[in-house]
Design a protein around this motif. Structure first.
Motif: not given
Length: 285
Positions: A121-150
């Motif tokens: 029951h939360v509504e965040p703001e989503y944006w799509v970017c390349p799957p690099v966790l460090e980069d993703m978390l520099q600009a967002a509070e959370a990051a979704l990764l899948i597969g071998d990247d995860a």
């Protein structure tokens, strides 16, 4: 030449290892085309692949394009290990926060949106970017990764002792619905299947045979997985205990439930009420 997509992640390795190594030989010319899920989805829907492991959400968006092959699926009955949300905040505190979504995924992105909306029951703001966790978390509070990247990111987070919340989406879906989660379906294009039903049935049998071989020789598959990724034997061992490859009625039920939530959230235009499975009304694969 039949062009078959190959999701270039470990979860597909038990099926493709015997095909690539020649342990299972196709009875027709077959080209294997590697890529991440979103790339294979694009090629398949453009008619450049005749068959592929299709992100399950994409089947629901254009069900008339495909038949589901009643052989392997990529699924989990609870924790999956490779579909992970890394977050600086507890998931219930992501209201209005930025969540970075991997550009490699379709189904997992839809699943995350469904879980955050209907379960947490939360509504965040989503944006799509390349799957690099460090980069993703520099600009967002959370990051979704899948597969071998995860898998790699989770191992690194543990090794570094980083203080992140890690949500396994397969486990969250199981807690929410009590169902397994089907991440990808092996599908064949309807135009190809109806034009060449014999080869389609032969392909269904081939994939089933390859899956059975891979699961019987899983130690060889695990050794190849470790060699190709550098992941620890413990991570590899744990991962392959979580994956489910059997198409069954539970898969059908869970997919229709997933599609129902996707329709309610506006992720698909029409409600999917039934699945077109090759062999149901078209002979027995």
């Amino acid at each position: 030449m039949l062009r078959l997509g190959w999701v270039d992640y470990l979860n597909c390795l038990p099926i493709y290892y015997p095909l690539e190594r020649g342990e299972i030989k196709p009875p027709f010319p077959l080209e294997l085309v590697k890529g991440v899920p979103t790339e294979l989805n694009r090629l398949y829907l453009a008619g450049e692949l005749q068959a592929t492991p299709l992100s399950s959400i994409e089947y629901a968006r254009q069900p008339e394009v495909s038949y589901i092959l009643p052989g392997p699926v990529i699924a989990a009955d609870g924790r999956v290990g490779s579909i992970l949300l890394f977050s600086r905040l507890p998931v219930t505190e992501l209201e209005g926060a930025k969540v970075a979504l991997t550009s490699a995924s379709a189904t997992s992105v839809a699943l995350l949106k469904i879980l955050l909306t209907f379960y947490y029951h939360v509504e965040p703001e989503y944006w799509v970017c390349p799957p690099v966790l460090e980069d993703m978390l520099q600009a967002a509070e959370a990051a979704l990764l899948i597969g071998d990247d995860a898998l790699r990111a989770h191992e690194e987070v543990k090794c570094k002792g980083e203080k992140l919340y890690v949500l396994d989406l397969g486990g969250a879906w199981k807690e929410f619905t009590g169902e397994k989660m089907v991440f990808a379906l092996f599908t064949v294009r309807a135009d190809f299947a109806e034009r060449d039903p014999e080869r389609t049935t032969s392909l269904a049998r081939l994939l089933l045979e390859a899956k059975d071989w891979g699961l019987r020789h899983l130690q060889k598959v695990k050794e190849a997985a470790q060699a190709s990724t550098g992941l620890s034997p413990e991570v590899i061992e744990d991962y392959f205990t979580l994956l489910r490859y059997e198409w069954d009625e539970a898969c059908r039920r869970s997919l229709l439930l997933f599609y129902d939530y996707a329709y309610k959230l506006g992720l698909v235009e029409e409600r999917v009420k039934s699945l077109r499975v090759w062999g149901e009304g078209f002979g027995t694969p």
